[in-house]
Motif scaffolding. Structure first.
Motif, PDB file in Angstrom:
ATOM      1  N   MET A  28       0.883  -1.182   0.127  1.00  0.00           N
ATOM      2  CA  MET A  28      -0.055   0.046  -0.032  1.00  0.00           C
ATOM      3  C   MET A  28       0.945   1.269   0.131  1.00  0.00           C
ATOM      4  O   MET A  28       0.433   2.307  -0.396  1.00  0.00           O
ATOM      5  CB  MET A  28      -0.820   0.088   1.067  1.00  0.00           C
ATOM      6  N   PHE A  29       2.041   1.251   0.465  1.00  0.00           N
ATOM      7  CA  PHE A  29       2.845   2.361   0.709  1.00  0.00           C
ATOM      8  C   PHE A  29       3.990   2.518  -0.354  1.00  0.00           C
ATOM      9  O   PHE A  29       5.196   2.748   0.080  1.00  0.00           O
ATOM     10  CB  PHE A  29       3.363   2.516   2.018  1.00  0.00           C
ATOM     11  N   GLY A  30       3.875   1.781  -1.459  1.00  0.00           N
ATOM     12  CA  GLY A  30       4.973   1.721  -2.659  1.00  0.00           C
ATOM     13  C   GLY A  30       5.421   0.323  -2.652  1.00  0.00           C
ATOM     14  O   GLY A  30       6.390   0.274  -3.431  1.00  0.00           O
ATOM     15  N   GLY A  31       5.099  -0.445  -1.869  1.00  0.00           N
ATOM     16  CA  GLY A  31       5.778  -1.878  -2.127  1.00  0.00           C
ATOM     17  C   GLY A  31       5.121  -2.760  -3.531  1.00  0.00           C
ATOM     18  O   GLY A  31       4.379  -2.190  -4.055  1.00  0.00           O
ATOM     19  N   HIS A  32       5.868  -3.846  -3.590  1.00  0.00           N
ATOM     20  CA  HIS A  32       5.396  -4.736  -4.711  1.00  0.00           C
ATOM     21  C   HIS A  32       4.292  -5.462  -4.181  1.00  0.00           C
ATOM     22  O   HIS A  32       4.456  -6.174  -2.961  1.00  0.00           O
ATOM     23  CB  HIS A  32       6.457  -5.306  -5.321  1.00  0.00           C
ATOM     24  N   HIS A  33       3.304  -5.617  -5.153  1.00  0.00           N
ATOM     25  CA  HIS A  33       1.885  -6.535  -4.475  1.00  0.00           C
ATOM     26  C   HIS A  33       1.895  -7.580  -5.307  1.00  0.00           C
ATOM     27  O   HIS A  33       2.014  -7.322  -6.676  1.00  0.00           O
ATOM     28  CB  HIS A  33       0.871  -5.713  -4.676  1.00  0.00           C
TER      29      HIS A  33
ATOM     30  N   GLU B 130      -0.568  11.246  -1.353  1.00  0.00           N
ATOM     31  CA  GLU B 130      -1.253  10.715  -2.717  1.00  0.00           C
ATOM     32  C   GLU B 130      -1.445   9.487  -2.637  1.00  0.00           C
ATOM     33  O   GLU B 130      -2.371   8.791  -3.000  1.00  0.00           O
ATOM     34  CB  GLU B 130       0.019  11.053  -3.859  1.00  0.00           C
ATOM     35  N   ASN B 131      -0.644   8.595  -2.014  1.00  0.00           N
ATOM     36  CA  ASN B 131      -0.872   6.957  -1.885  1.00  0.00           C
ATOM     37  C   ASN B 131      -2.011   6.626  -0.956  1.00  0.00           C
ATOM     38  O   ASN B 131      -2.669   5.600  -0.812  1.00  0.00           O
ATOM     39  CB  ASN B 131       0.080   6.233  -1.246  1.00  0.00           C
ATOM     40  N   MET B 132      -2.681   7.714  -0.398  1.00  0.00           N
ATOM     41  CA  MET B 132      -4.026   7.357   0.345  1.00  0.00           C
ATOM     42  C   MET B 132      -5.169   8.176  -0.045  1.00  0.00           C
ATOM     43  O   MET B 132      -6.314   8.185   0.363  1.00  0.00           O
ATOM     44  CB  MET B 132      -3.664   8.006   1.828  1.00  0.00           C
TER      45      MET B 132
ATOM     46  N   ILE C 215      -6.319   4.284  -3.854  1.00  0.00           N
ATOM     47  CA  ILE C 215      -7.078   3.530  -3.063  1.00  0.00           C
ATOM     48  C   ILE C 215      -7.743   2.474  -3.908  1.00  0.00           C
ATOM     49  O   ILE C 215      -7.850   1.358  -3.862  1.00  0.00           O
ATOM     50  CB  ILE C 215      -7.967   3.944  -1.964  1.00  0.00           C
ATOM     51  N   ARG C 216      -8.394   2.890  -5.045  1.00  0.00           N
ATOM     52  CA  ARG C 216      -9.101   2.263  -6.165  1.00  0.00           C
ATOM     53  C   ARG C 216      -8.196   1.316  -6.723  1.00  0.00           C
ATOM     54  O   ARG C 216      -8.480   0.102  -6.832  1.00  0.00           O
ATOM     55  CB  ARG C 216      -9.614   2.968  -7.234  1.00  0.00           C
TER      56      ARG C 216
ATOM     57  N   GLY D 256      -8.105  15.464   5.422  1.00  0.00           N
ATOM     58  CA  GLY D 256      -6.785  14.851   5.082  1.00  0.00           C
ATOM     59  C   GLY D 256      -7.131  13.370   5.592  1.00  0.00           C
ATOM     60  O   GLY D 256      -8.001  12.821   5.246  1.00  0.00           O
ATOM     61  N   HIS D 257      -6.143  13.067   6.493  1.00  0.00           N
ATOM     62  CA  HIS D 257      -6.162  11.620   6.870  1.00  0.00           C
ATOM     63  C   HIS D 257      -7.177  11.391   7.995  1.00  0.00           C
ATOM     64  O   HIS D 257      -7.376  10.153   8.410  1.00  0.00           O
ATOM     65  CB  HIS D 257      -4.695  11.533   7.530  1.00  0.00           C
TER      66      HIS D 257
END
Length: 75
Positions: A1-6, A27-29, A34-35, A54-55
């Motif tokens: 979710m935070f830039g890792g490989h999925h 941006e990643n949230m 998310i979609r 925001g968050h």
């Protein structure tokens, strides 16, 4: 979710899922990320983007967040 490989999901969630994002968050949230992340996992994903949040929409716009959740649960 935070830039890792999925990897491709092993199973899909077939019940309705609501993701509420704050468009003033990182941006990643935000809705588009998310979609992209949860779309392959959730067959019935609904993403609602709150433009002025925001968050922490539960602190920044509690009435708006409450109405979004209530509408989702009523559907």
């Amino acid at each position: 979710m935070f830039g890792g490989h999925h990897r491709a999901p092993a199973l899909r969630i077939d019940v309705p899922v609501l993701a509420v994002t704050g468009e003033c968050d990182q941006e990643n949230m935000r809705a588009a990320s998310i979609r992209q992340l949860f779309g392959p996992l959730c067959a019935q994903l609904e993403v609602v983007a709150l433009a002025e949040c925001g968050h922490y929409p539960m602190q920044e716009a509690p009435p708006l967040l409450t109405s979004v959740v209530q509408r989702f649960l009523a559907g």
